[in-house]
Design an enzyme around this catalytic site. Structure first.
Site, mmCIF file in Angstrom:
data_model
loop_
_atom_site.group_PDB
_atom_site.id
_atom_site.type_symbol
_atom_site.label_atom_id
_atom_site.label_comp_id
_atom_site.label_asym_id
_atom_site.label_seq_id
_atom_site.Cartn_x
_atom_site.Cartn_y
_atom_site.Cartn_z
ATOM 1 C CE LYS A 14 -4.146 -1.631 1.967
ATOM 2 N NZ LYS A 14 -5.220 -1.341 2.791
ATOM 3 C CE LYS A 21 -8.449 -11.366 -2.633
ATOM 4 N NZ LYS A 21 -8.281 -10.920 -1.264
ATOM 5 C CE LYS A 34 -12.931 -4.102 -0.664
ATOM 6 N NZ LYS A 34 -13.827 -3.993 0.371
#
Ligand code: TRP
Length: 423
Positions: A204, A286, A289
């Site tokens: 992140k 994966k 979202k």
């Protein structure tokens, strides 16, 4: 932990839902009522009509049981002097489960099949806390009105997906200040070296290089606080969160080693089927979202046409056979989605589509997904219209979460030497 039942004073039916107390629970409440009866009648007068004889449970309706529970709560308020919002009647023992989701981004089919669907199936076995972790969300800059809207949608979606808000504690993390308070304390029991090893932080930080804030860094400590606050025994998490659960266990064990048995050490609970849904555009990744390519993910709120279209465009291979094997990762992913939505096995699916091509298989997967998502979407839109109902759930469950959180927090504060509160 004890399962709990929050009664209302006076007990009333909520709109559209019958308040139900399990049979055995009713007996326990009655037994307890019998025990405190003498004190009770002195303090608050006779039991209300309909529950004159609390030990006699035959022929007593659930509503009357609720009244008894409500009455006991009232007794707890009067006898023990506790705040009526916190007065909860404890019933039977169950293990505690905690999990949460962030309200950022739109939930995907992966989130549903990998998490939410399992949550629903766990809610009978465990005393469940399912949080909308809005405090975690602000580690990345958010638009305020958007954040608020998404948090509410996520909470509504929990219910639409089948979580019964009477049985499961569905609440906003930001409504229970204990999360922040415990997180601060746990920060003082977490080493920088440990946080430096967190792969999600590294990812992140790379992605949001202009905003590498301290919250992003201590994100796992807030997550540890979430879990430990409710003395959770199990935590359903995806692979990407295992490292955070590991650090939670380390922090808890470190704390317990100093102060005694304060925290339950949580175990991860890895879901079975459907836990590993991949991107439709790149099966190496994966389904996420936050994927920039909208065709890569099926969002829970996608309409049927969009869903079918995205499946038709899913990246596959040139084998042209519906086979469940590593060499065909795109098709393997579609088979897994198909199986998770239909309950069929990969072998059955291979047979069903034997001799058929992808132009038959892909829309069939789309249809299977639509048949699962459409009812959830319909319930979501219905629930969204009933503001008072959702508001009430938010309020009641925040009260319940707060009750348990405060219990742990006070214990911790006492152990570490914070001064006692003067009442
Ligand atoms: N970090 C988790 C995620 O992004 C969400 C989360 C926050 C969580 N607190 C939690 C999950 C506690 C399980 C338990 O997926």
């Amino acid at each position: 932990m004890l399962n709990c039942y929050k009664s209302q004073i006076p007990c009333r039916r909520q709109r559209g839902i019958k308040l139900e107390l399990p049979q055995e629970a009713g007996y326990l409440v009655f037994a307890a009522a019998a025990n405190v009866l003498s004190n009770l009648t002195q303090s608050v007068g006779p039991l209300p009509a309909g529950i004159k004889d609390p030990a006699a449970s035959n022929g007593v309706s659930n509503l009357q049981r609720c009244r008894a529970a409500g009455y006991l709560t009232l007794a707890a308020v009067l006898l023990a002097g506790i705040n009526h919002r916190e007065a909860i009647v404890m019933i039977d023992g169950k293990k505690v489960l905690f999990s949460g989701m962030q309200s950022t981004g739109n939930l995907t089919l992966g989130n549903y099949l990998g998490a939410l669907k399992n949550w629903v199936s766990l809610s009978d076995e465990y005393e469940c806390f399912y949080s909308v972790v809005d405090m975690h969300s602000i580690t990345v800059r958010q638009d305020p009105s958007e954040l608020r809207k998404r948090a509410r949608n996520l909470l509504t979606l929990y219910i639409a997906a089948g979580l019964d808000p009477q049985k499961n504690c569905i609440y906003y993390q930001s409504h229970v200040s204990g999360h922040a308070e415990l997180a601060w304390i746990l920060n003082c029991f977490t080493y920088i070296g440990e946080l430096n090893r967190m792969t999600q932080f590294k990812d992140k930080a790379a992605k949001h290089a202009d905003n590498i804030n301290a919250g992003l860094y201590t994100y796992p400590v807030l997550m540890a606080a979430d879990i430990l606050l409710y003395q959770a025994d199990v935590v359903p998490v995806g692979k990407d969160q295992l490292q955070h659960l590991e650090i939670t266990r380390d922090i808890a064990q470190r704390f317990n080693a100093i102060y005694g048995d304060i925290f339950t050490i949580p175990e991860p609970y890895m879901g079975k089927a459907g836990a590993n849904i991949r991107s439709l555009q790149n099966p190496e990744k994966k389904m996420s979202k936050s994927d920039e390519n909208a065709n890569a993910s099926i969002y829970l709120m996608d309409d049927p046409d969009t869903i079918i279209r995205k499946f038709k465009r899913a990246v596959t291979d040139s084998e042209a056979s519906v086979r469940y094997r590593e060499e065909q990762p795109g098709i393997k992913n579609l088979i897994e989605i198909y199986c998770a939505c239909t309950g069929k096995t990969p072998e059955e699916t291979e047979k069903e589509f034997d001799g058929k091509g992808y132009s038959d298989f892909k829309p069939a997967v789309g249809e299977a997904v639509v048949s699962v998502l459409k009812p959830i979407q319909d319930r979501f839109y219905d629930l969204s219209k009933d503001k008072a109902y959702i508001d009430n759930i938010i309020k009641e469950n925040a009260g319940k979460a707060n009750y348990y959180a405060t219990k742990t927090l006070r214990k911790v504060q006492k152990k570490i030497g914070f001064p006692e509160r003067i009442r």
